[in-house]
Write a protein that holds these residues in place. Structure first.
Motif, mmCIF file in Angstrom:
data_model
loop_
_atom_site.group_PDB
_atom_site.id
_atom_site.type_symbol
_atom_site.label_atom_id
_atom_site.label_comp_id
_atom_site.label_asym_id
_atom_site.label_seq_id
_atom_site.Cartn_x
_atom_site.Cartn_y
_atom_site.Cartn_z
ATOM 1 N N MET A 1 0.847 -1.194 0.000
ATOM 2 C CA MET A 1 0.000 0.000 0.000
ATOM 3 C C MET A 1 0.880 1.241 0.000
ATOM 4 N N LEU A 2 0.476 2.274 -0.762
ATOM 5 C CA LEU A 2 1.280 3.474 -0.878
ATOM 6 C C LEU A 2 0.894 4.497 0.173
ATOM 7 N N THR A 3 1.839 5.357 0.510
ATOM 8 C CA THR A 3 1.564 6.470 1.409
ATOM 9 C C THR A 3 1.464 7.743 0.604
ATOM 10 N N ASP A 4 0.939 8.807 1.228
ATOM 11 C CA ASP A 4 0.774 10.073 0.522
ATOM 12 C C ASP A 4 2.112 10.671 0.104
ATOM 13 N N SER A 5 3.194 10.263 0.794
ATOM 14 C CA SER A 5 4.512 10.827 0.499
ATOM 15 C C SER A 5 5.176 10.149 -0.688
ATOM 16 N N THR A 6 4.611 9.019 -1.136
ATOM 17 C CA THR A 6 5.184 8.311 -2.269
ATOM 18 C C THR A 6 4.913 9.077 -3.556
ATOM 19 N N ALA A 7 5.977 9.333 -4.340
ATOM 20 C CA ALA A 7 5.815 10.082 -5.585
ATOM 21 C C ALA A 7 6.710 9.476 -6.652
ATOM 22 N N TYR A 8 6.165 9.337 -7.861
ATOM 23 C CA TYR A 8 6.917 8.771 -8.968
ATOM 24 C C TYR A 8 6.699 9.605 -10.225
ATOM 25 N N LEU A 28 -11.376 -1.323 2.485
ATOM 26 C CA LEU A 28 -10.493 -1.607 1.358
ATOM 27 C C LEU A 28 -9.756 -2.921 1.604
ATOM 28 N N PRO A 29 -9.506 -3.683 0.549
ATOM 29 C CA PRO A 29 -8.790 -4.949 0.727
ATOM 30 C C PRO A 29 -7.313 -4.697 1.008
ATOM 31 N N SER A 30 -6.678 -5.663 1.640
ATOM 32 C CA SER A 30 -5.228 -5.598 1.801
ATOM 33 C C SER A 30 -4.580 -5.962 0.470
ATOM 34 N N ALA A 31 -3.274 -5.780 0.377
ATOM 35 C CA ALA A 31 -2.575 -6.152 -0.850
ATOM 36 C C ALA A 31 -2.713 -7.649 -1.105
ATOM 37 N N GLN A 32 -2.727 -8.449 -0.029
ATOM 38 C CA GLN A 32 -2.864 -9.898 -0.180
ATOM 39 C C GLN A 32 -4.250 -10.267 -0.714
ATOM 40 N N LEU A 33 -5.291 -9.618 -0.184
ATOM 41 C CA LEU A 33 -6.647 -9.887 -0.666
ATOM 42 C C LEU A 33 -6.820 -9.405 -2.101
ATOM 43 N N LEU A 34 -6.170 -8.299 -2.430
ATOM 44 C CA LEU A 34 -6.237 -7.787 -3.794
ATOM 45 C C LEU A 34 -5.667 -8.809 -4.771
ATOM 46 N N SER A 175 -4.447 3.520 -3.828
ATOM 47 C CA SER A 175 -4.727 3.272 -2.412
ATOM 48 C C SER A 175 -4.205 1.907 -2.005
ATOM 49 N N VAL A 176 -4.454 0.905 -2.856
ATOM 50 C CA VAL A 176 -3.962 -0.451 -2.618
ATOM 51 C C VAL A 176 -3.419 -0.992 -3.940
ATOM 52 N N ILE A 177 -2.169 -1.449 -3.912
ATOM 53 C CA ILE A 177 -1.556 -1.999 -5.121
ATOM 54 C C ILE A 177 -0.381 -2.876 -4.707
ATOM 55 N N GLN A 178 -0.126 -3.919 -5.458
ATOM 56 C CA GLN A 178 1.013 -4.778 -5.185
ATOM 57 C C GLN A 178 2.316 -4.027 -5.456
ATOM 58 N N GLU A 179 3.319 -4.245 -4.603
ATOM 59 C CA GLU A 179 4.615 -3.595 -4.809
ATOM 60 C C GLU A 179 5.215 -3.996 -6.153
ATOM 61 N N SER A 180 5.015 -5.263 -6.533
ATOM 62 C CA SER A 180 5.543 -5.722 -7.821
ATOM 63 C C SER A 180 4.877 -4.985 -8.978
ATOM 64 N N ASP A 181 3.605 -4.600 -8.810
ATOM 65 C CA ASP A 181 2.908 -3.863 -9.861
ATOM 66 C C ASP A 181 3.404 -2.419 -9.944
#
Length: 204
Positions: A1-8, A28-34, A175-181
Motif C-alpha cells: 500500500m502506498l503512502t501520501d509521500s510516495t511520488a513517482y 479496502l482490501p489488503s494487498a494480499q486480498l487484492l 490506495s492499494v496496489i502490489q509492490e511488484s505492480d
C-alpha cells in the motif's frame, strides 16, 4: 500500500483503464486480498512477469561467454510475450472502459465524459498493452479538471465550453496496489520515455 509521500514520475501515454466504483461501506482490501481478486488471465501475466524479472536479475551476473544463452532466453521471452499479448486481448475485464492518458508508480489519469466525485475509491484494471502490463488496484480520485478541447491538455471554466462535449481529466492515486505492480509501472514508464525520446531524435 502506498503512502501520501510516495511520488513517482508520470508519463503521457494512452492505455485502457476499467473502473468499478468501490462500495464505501466495505473496507479496502489488503494487498494480499487484492492479489486473490485477480482473474486467472491477470494472475498468469503477473506470475510470468515475476519469473522474467527474477531471470533477468540472474542474467546480469553472467559473463561474456554466456551471450548465446542470454540471446536464446531473450528469444524465448519474446515468444512468451506474444502469447501473453493474446491472453490480455481475450481477457474480459470488470468495470467501465475509460481511455487513460498518464500513468506512473503513484497513480494514473483517465479521460471521462463526466466529473468523477473526489475522494471516491475505484477498483481499477490497467491495461498497457505496449509494455505487457495488466494489473488490478484500488485507486482514489484526487482531482478532476475540465478540458478545453480534444487535445486534453488545457483546462477551462464551464462558461467557456460550448458545443463540444465535456471531457474531464480525472487523476487517481493508488490506495492499494502490489509492490511488484508498482515496479512494473515504473519500469514501463521509463521504457516508454526512452522510446519517445528516440522517436523525437529521429524526427529532428
Amino acid at each position: 500500500m502506498l503512502t501520501d509521500s510516495t511520488a513517482y514520475f508520470s508519463i503521457n501515454h494512452p492505455f485502457d483503464a476499467y473502473l468499478s466504483l468501490w462500495d464505501s461501506t466495505n473496507p479496502l482490501p489488503s494487498a494480499q486480498l487484492l492479489s486473490a481478486m485477480l482473474p486467472s488471465g491477470l494472475q498468469l501475466i503477473s506470475d510470468v512477469k515475476a519469473l522474467e524479472a527474477d531471470c533477468l536479475l540472474q542474467l546480469r551476473h553472467l559473463d561474456d561467454e554466456a551471450k548465446t544463452v542470454v540471446e536464446f532466453l531473450k528469444l524465448q521471452s519474446r515468444k512468451i510475450d506474444m502469447v501473453l499479448q493474446h491472453v490480455m486481448a481475450k481477457e474480459q475485464y470488470d468495470g467501465d472502459l475509460y481511455q487513460a492518458s498518464h500513468f506512473g508508480g503513484s497513480g494514473f489519469t483517465v479521460i471521462s465524459a463526466t466529473a468523477l466525485e473526489l475522494g471516491r475509491e475505484y477498483k481499477a484494471t490497467l491495461h498497457i498493452k505496449e509494455e505487457l502490463v495488466a494489473l488490478l488496484c484500488i485507486a482514489k480520485v484526487q482531482s478532476c479538471t475540465l478540458l478545453a478541447d480534444n487535445s486534453g491538455e488545457q483546462a477551462i471554466s464551464n462558461s467557456e465550453s460550448e458545443a463540444a462535449p465535456s471531457r474531464y481529466a480525472c487523476e487517481f492515486n493508488f490506495s492499494v496496489i502490489q509492490e511488484s505492480d508498482v515496479e512494473q509501472l515504473v519500469k514501463a514508464s521509463l521504457s516508454l520515455q526512452q522510446k519517445q525520446l528516440k522517436l523525437r531524435k529521429l524526427a529532428r
